[in-house]
Design an enzyme around this catalytic site. Structure first.
Site, PDB file in Angstrom:
ATOM      1  N   LYS A  36       0.848  -1.199   0.000  1.00 56.62           N
ATOM      2  CA  LYS A  36       0.000   0.000   0.000  1.00 56.62           C
ATOM      3  C   LYS A  36       0.881   1.245   0.000  1.00 56.62           C
ATOM      4  O   LYS A  36       2.099   1.156   0.196  1.00 56.62           O
ATOM      5  CB  LYS A  36      -0.926  -0.029   1.214  1.00 56.62           C
ATOM      6  CG  LYS A  36      -0.201  -0.030   2.542  1.00 56.62           C
ATOM      7  CD  LYS A  36      -1.159  -0.158   3.710  1.00 56.62           C
ATOM      8  CE  LYS A  36      -0.386  -0.158   5.015  1.00 56.62           C
ATOM      9  NZ  LYS A  36      -1.227   0.084   6.174  1.00 56.62           N
ATOM     10  N   ARG A 132      -8.913   0.132  15.338  1.00 59.61           N
ATOM     11  CA  ARG A 132      -9.021   0.901  14.086  1.00 59.61           C
ATOM     12  C   ARG A 132     -10.213   0.341  13.315  1.00 59.61           C
ATOM     13  O   ARG A 132     -11.262   0.951  13.275  1.00 59.61           O
ATOM     14  CB  ARG A 132      -7.699   0.817  13.310  1.00 59.61           C
ATOM     15  CG  ARG A 132      -7.665   1.658  12.046  1.00 59.61           C
ATOM     16  CD  ARG A 132      -6.265   1.780  11.467  1.00 59.61           C
ATOM     17  NE  ARG A 132      -5.670   0.507  11.064  1.00 59.61           N
ATOM     18  CZ  ARG A 132      -4.466   0.396  10.496  1.00 59.61           C
ATOM     19  NH1 ARG A 132      -3.746   1.480  10.253  1.00 59.61           N
ATOM     20  NH2 ARG A 132      -3.983  -0.776  10.156  1.00 59.61           N
ATOM     21  N   TYR A 260      15.067  31.058   4.539  1.00 54.58           N
ATOM     22  CA  TYR A 260      13.935  31.807   5.094  1.00 54.58           C
ATOM     23  C   TYR A 260      14.032  31.904   6.615  1.00 54.58           C
ATOM     24  O   TYR A 260      14.313  30.913   7.289  1.00 54.58           O
ATOM     25  CB  TYR A 260      12.623  31.090   4.764  1.00 54.58           C
ATOM     26  CG  TYR A 260      12.235  31.162   3.308  1.00 54.58           C
ATOM     27  CD1 TYR A 260      12.129  32.374   2.639  1.00 54.58           C
ATOM     28  CD2 TYR A 260      11.942  29.996   2.608  1.00 54.58           C
ATOM     29  CE1 TYR A 260      11.753  32.423   1.304  1.00 54.58           C
ATOM     30  CE2 TYR A 260      11.561  30.031   1.278  1.00 54.58           C
ATOM     31  CZ  TYR A 260      11.471  31.256   0.629  1.00 54.58           C
ATOM     32  OH  TYR A 260      11.101  31.300  -0.676  1.00 54.58           O
ATOM     33  N   MET A 308      10.610  24.951  -0.378  1.00 54.18           N
ATOM     34  CA  MET A 308       9.713  24.048  -1.102  1.00 54.18           C
ATOM     35  C   MET A 308      10.455  23.152  -2.100  1.00 54.18           C
ATOM     36  O   MET A 308      10.152  21.970  -2.228  1.00 54.18           O
ATOM     37  CB  MET A 308       8.625  24.844  -1.827  1.00 54.18           C
ATOM     38  CG  MET A 308       7.548  23.954  -2.415  1.00 54.18           C
ATOM     39  SD  MET A 308       6.275  24.838  -3.299  1.00 54.18           S
ATOM     40  CE  MET A 308       5.461  25.725  -1.999  1.00 54.18           C
TER      41      MET A 308
HETATM   42  C1  LIG Z   1      -3.342  -4.369   8.392  1.00 53.16           C
HETATM   43  C2  LIG Z   1      -1.886  -4.263   8.208  1.00 53.16           C
HETATM   44  N1  LIG Z   1      -1.116  -5.363   8.184  1.00 53.16           N
HETATM   45  C3  LIG Z   1       0.211  -5.298   8.027  1.00 53.16           C
HETATM   46  C4  LIG Z   1       0.858  -4.085   7.892  1.00 53.16           C
HETATM   47  C5  LIG Z   1       2.329  -4.056   7.759  1.00 53.16           C
HETATM   48  O1  LIG Z   1       2.925  -3.439   8.848  1.00 53.16           O
HETATM   49  P1  LIG Z   1       4.497  -3.231   8.902  1.00 53.16           P
HETATM   50  O2  LIG Z   1       4.808  -2.248   7.820  1.00 53.16           O
HETATM   51  O3  LIG Z   1       4.765  -2.704  10.252  1.00 53.16           O
HETATM   52  O4  LIG Z   1       5.088  -4.548   8.627  1.00 53.16           O
HETATM   53  C6  LIG Z   1       0.101  -2.926   7.916  1.00 53.16           C
HETATM   54  C7  LIG Z   1       0.762  -1.630   7.795  1.00 53.16           C
HETATM   55  O5  LIG Z   1       0.477  -0.679   8.426  1.00 53.16           O
HETATM   56  C8  LIG Z   1      -1.308  -2.997   8.075  1.00 53.16           C
HETATM   57  O6  LIG Z   1      -2.061  -1.906   8.111  1.00 53.16           O
END
Ligand SMILES: Cc1ncc(COP(=O)(O)O)c(C=O)c1O
Length: 367
Positions: A36, A132, A260, A308
């Site tokens: 991700k 969460r 700056y 920037m």
């Molecule tokens: C649901 C879930 N599993 C696994 C991971 C992987 O975590 P890490 O990057 O600490 O290995 C994440 C990352 O935030 C996550 O949100």
């Protein structure tokens, strides 16, 4: 955005990704590489391919859009979306063969409606303390699994997520215990998913008991430990280096002030170099006058406010010249700037440093 002219770039070593996946994968569990956030800033597609070559059998994304992009690029491996599909995304996501997480009644109804009789495998998520997403309280999970089965969906996975696996063993052990309690109750009710999973990088490294059937490894895939110093002895290889080059130098007298706000004062006469990278590229303004970059194998302090698009560096008596390589993250000579080092100066975590490297910084791949 291409990087045809500006010398600022990110280099990603795909051999390092393969190496890290091999290193992290236990013999007894599958490995899901979390890609991700555009592969934690490294480029999701290239990382996904390398991770699969290294032995990952699953990929994990946060967004349906991220999963669809992997499919569009021809990736056929199982892809778990780590939250429920947003309402309206079910059809496209199922068509693309993305695997849904499930944990709400609305999500279950929307998914079973979209499944329309076709066989769909799901991974039900239980909240064991992260708070969460996921079924809470965990005792409600078995009733939910009954409804998943009644809706004709196939329970392939049951999972949870740890809140502080890299730093606090008792909390993680408590969460794991809760999760295993749910697993036992589910089994007693006739629900036996093929894949139980819980471990992120921190738990993979520090809690072997949590490996179960599949580990979900994000940050360690990229060769970065899940906390400062955590996993330093494992032989992870950071895959990313962030490089630029000096565009201009000038000699300034002691007492001259830079950038700056004029917050940095030259303590002695010396050379100041300008580097074409700034907070629009994700280099944090918070590290102004704190972080070091590497030039000619030496550490040089960022001098004054990061702007920037450019920053200045106090090179002291170093004879830097336009064109000299500047390393913002990664190795040069015998020196190395780690993502955790930079994160420390910005009061954040290494995850945020690499994930926020901007789109206008081109990623170049080796290996
Ligand atoms: C649901 C879930 N599993 C696994 C991971 C992987 O975590 P890490 O990057 O600490 O290995 C994440 C990352 O935030 C996550 O949100």
């Amino acid at each position: 955005m291409t990087g045809r002219f500006r010398p600022t770039r990110v280099d990603v070593d795909l051999d390092a990704i393969r190496h890290n996946v091999k290193l992290m994968k236990p013999a007894t569990a599958e490995l899901l590489a979390v890609v991700k956030g555009d592969g934690y800033g490294h480029g999701a597609l290239a990382v996904a391919r390398a991770a699969l070559q290294g032995g990952a059998t699953w990929l994990g994304v946060a967004l349906v859009e991220e999963g669809l992009a992997l499919r569009d690029a021809g990736i056929e491996a199982p892809v778990l979306v780590l939250s429920e599909f947003p309402r309206g995304a079910e059809h496209d996501a199922l068509e693309a063969g993305l695997t849904p997480s499930l944990f709400t009644q609305l999500g279950l109804e929307a998914l079973s409606g979209a499944a329309a009789g076709r066989s769909v495998r799901v991974h039900v998520k239980v909240d064991t303390g992260m708070h969460r997403v996921g079924i809470w309280p965990p005792e409600d999970a078995v009733g939910y699994l009954d409804r998943v089965a009644a809706a004709g969906l196939e329970l392939e996975g049951l999972w949870t997520h740890f809140a502080k696996s890299e730093e606090d063993p008792p909390t993680t052990e408590g969460q794991l215990g809760r999760f295993l309690g749910v697993v036992e109750a589910a089994r007693a009710a006739g629900h036996v998913p093929r894949l139980l999973h819980a471990a992120n990088s921190g738990a993979t490294i520090r809690h072997p008991a949590s490996h179960l059937d599949l580990i979900r490894v994000g940050i360690a895939t990229y060769g970065i430990g899940p906390g400062p110093g955590v996993g330093d002895d494992l032989g992870l290889r950071p895959a990313l280096a962030w490089r630029s080059a000096v565009t201009m130098t000038k000699r300034l007298a002691a007492g001259e002030r830079i950038s700056y706000g004029h917050r940095y004062e030259m303590a002695a006469e010396g050379l100041v170099a300008t580097v074409p990278v700034g907070y629009a590229d994700g280099y944090p303004r918070a590290v102004s006058s704190r972080a070091d970059v590497l030039i000619r194998g030496r550490r040089c302090r960022v001098a004054g406010a990061v702007t920037m698009d450019q920053l200045m560096v106090d090179c002291g008596d170093l004879g830097a010249q336009p064109g000299d390589e500047v390393v913002l993250l990664g190795p040069q000579g015998n020196e190395h700037v780690s993502a955790w080092e930079l994160a420390g100066h910005a009061d954040t975590i290494a995850y945020e440093i690499v994930t926020r490297i901007g789109e206008r910084v081109p990623r170049e791949y080796a290996g």
